[in-house]
Structure formats: C-alpha cells, structure tokens
Design a protein around this motif. Structure first.
Motif, PDB file in Angstrom:
ATOM      1  N   HIS A 121       0.800  -1.235   0.000  1.00 25.55           N
ATOM      2  CA  HIS A 121       0.000   0.000   0.000  1.00 25.55           C
ATOM      3  C   HIS A 121       0.830   1.282   0.000  1.00 25.55           C
ATOM      4  N   THR A 124       2.078   2.199  -3.398  1.00 26.07           N
ATOM      5  CA  THR A 124       1.115   2.402  -4.485  1.00 26.07           C
ATOM      6  C   THR A 124       0.345   3.706  -4.360  1.00 26.07           C
ATOM      7  N   ASP A 125       0.865   4.631  -3.586  1.00 26.82           N
ATOM      8  CA  ASP A 125       0.279   5.974  -3.575  1.00 26.82           C
ATOM      9  C   ASP A 125       1.408   6.979  -3.757  1.00 26.82           C
ATOM     10  N   ASP A 126       1.110   8.241  -3.562  1.00 26.55           N
ATOM     11  CA  ASP A 126       2.113   9.265  -3.864  1.00 26.55           C
ATOM     12  C   ASP A 126       3.309   9.248  -2.913  1.00 26.55           C
ATOM     13  N   ARG A 127       3.219   8.484  -1.813  1.00 25.73           N
ATOM     14  CA  ARG A 127       4.361   8.397  -0.909  1.00 25.73           C
ATOM     15  C   ARG A 127       5.480   7.561  -1.519  1.00 25.73           C
ATOM     16  N   ARG A 128       5.134   6.456  -2.167  1.00 17.95           N
ATOM     17  CA  ARG A 128       6.106   5.518  -2.757  1.00 17.95           C
ATOM     18  C   ARG A 128       7.188   5.157  -1.739  1.00 17.95           C
ATOM     19  N   ARG A 169      -5.748   1.320  -6.411  1.00 20.58           N
ATOM     20  CA  ARG A 169      -4.419   1.916  -6.256  1.00 20.58           C
ATOM     21  C   ARG A 169      -3.573   1.743  -7.514  1.00 20.58           C
TER      22      ARG A 169
END
Length: 269
Positions: A121, A124-128, A169
C-alpha cells in the motif's frame, strides 16, 4: 555505427512480444509517471512475457515473484539470516527493486498472504515508501522503480480476489489471448512450425477454450500452443504432441480427456 542501427540491434535482443493494442505505450507511460500497474488476464496469455519485454525495453532490472499461499511480506522485504556465524539482514526482491530502481513483478498476487497487500500500500500511492520495520529503515522509491502485479480474475475463488480499495491503487489493463492471426504468428515464430500448421492448432485452441467453465477450469494457453508446435516441429506425431500439451495439462478427468481427444482427432485425424 549509427544510432538507428544501434536501436534496431537492441530491438532484436528484446524478449519477443507481439503487441495487440496500446499495452506497450500504457506500460511505458505508467513507468514514466511513477504509477503502479495491474495486469488482469487468463493463465498463459502473455502477461509475464510482456513484463519481461518491457523491462528490457526500458533497461531496468526485473525482479519477478511467483506468489503462492505461503508467501509472506518478509519473503518480499527481507529477513535476518545466519551467515558465517553472524546474523545479517538480507533484502528480499521487493526491497532490492526499490533500492536498485528496478521493476518488481508479483505474478498472481492474490495467491499471497494478506500481509503482502499491506506492505504494498505505501508503495502504491504518492508516498512511494517501503517501511522496513525490522531494520528501522524507511525507503523512498526512486523514479525508476515500478511495481507491477497480475492475477487471473476468471480463475480465483471469491475469497482470493483483490479488494476494490487495493485495485483502485493501480492503473490496470486486461489481457486475453491474441486474435487468431496474431496468435498464429506468435506460435510460428516461437516454435519454427509453419503458419499453415500453426493455424490449425490455433483453430483447435479456440474450440477447446469454449469449454472453459464447463468441462475445463482453464482454456488452452498460448504457451501450451507453443509447446505443442515445438514438439510437432521436432518430429513428434501430432496426436502424441497434442495429448501431451493440450489434454494432459488441462484435466485429470478421463472422460474429459477422451472428449478433448475426439475434438483433436476431428481436426487432425
């Protein structure tokens, strides 16, 4: 040597993959924009070959993991192991891909244990981000890291499917078996068998695929067609080759096997 010649030479060295739509462009855009990618499609339709082709095309190392029931998050991220009398941390394939800026491909991701999804998780978002709790590290994925997962939605049990919150995602694309003319060309290229003889195999596969969900759990894959054509090209009799590749791998039911052989005999007998 000119730049054009160099590119052409590199193209010849890529693992063979025959595009059937805009999948190559979509993969490349997802990579450039740092987006995770989900591939959906039946077994043996070319998903893994596609990812291998694109990793080579983009010049990135590929870390492929075939997921299974016992695969844990630690198998992906890493663990402490005893080496030479000392306990040392050893990166798993996902961690290596993040550190090295590679492509991590999780094949049949829904087969893995639930804790694997939790680890994915943050990537798979803008944090990477990839948190490594056991080492206290928080790895930030570089620009050239990409996460790709795949699964077969037609085969998985309802208890083994990706949650909507997880699917959303990813950028996603659906795969299927290629159109007959394209599939014939693929089988001929991979096996060396003539197009005419491959066309007969592809037509047979289309008939057998109609049995999916009835007598068969899965249809004939393009991979099995290549195997069959390879054996025929090597001199094996057609009925023996088709039994070994298009019958025995698909079912253990003797009645179903007999029915498949009847269809094969009607085509080649």
């Amino acid at each position: 040597m000119s730049h054009t010649a160099t590119v052409s030479e590199l193209d010849r060295e890529l693992p063979f993959y025959q595009p059937v739509g805009n999948e190559c462009a979509l993969f490349e855009q997802a990579y450039r924009q740092h987006l995770p990618l989900l591939l959906k499609g039946p077994t043996g339709c070319g998903k893994t070959r596609f990812v291998t082709h694109m990793a080579e095309k983009l010049g990135r190392p590929l870390f492929t993991v075939s997921c299974h029931d016992d695969l844990t998050a630690a198998d992906l991220t890493g663990r402490y192991l005893l080496q030479g009398g000392e306990t040392r941390w050893v990166d798993g394939p996902l961690t290596r891909a993040v550190r090295e800026g590679g492509i991590c491909y999780l094949d049949e991701v829904v087969e893995a244990r639930k804790d694997v999804t939790v680890v994915l998780h943050p990537l798979t978002d803008d944090r990477r981000l990839l948190p490594l709790e056991r080492t206290g590290e928080l790895l930030e994925a570089p620009d050239d890291f990409m996460l790709v997962v795949s699964y077969n939605p037609g085969y998985q049990h309802i208890l083994k499917s990706l949650k909507p919150s997880t699917r959303q995602r990813f950028v996603a694309m659906s795969f299927d078996f290629p159109p007959p003319d394209v599939e014939c060309g693929i089988v001929a290229r991979e096996s060396g068998l003539s197009h005419q003889r491959c066309a007969a195999l592809v037509n047979l596969a289309a008939r057998l695929r109609e049995l999916k969900g009835q007598d068969l759990e899965e249809g004939v894959s393009t991979r099995l067609l290549v195997y069959c054509a390879t054996l025929i090209q090597a001199g094996m009799p057609i009925l023996e080759a088709t039994r070994a590749t298009l019958v025995e791998p698909l079912t253990d039911d003797l009645d179903v096997q007999e029915g498949l052989m009847e269809a094969i005999n009607a085509t080649f007998g």
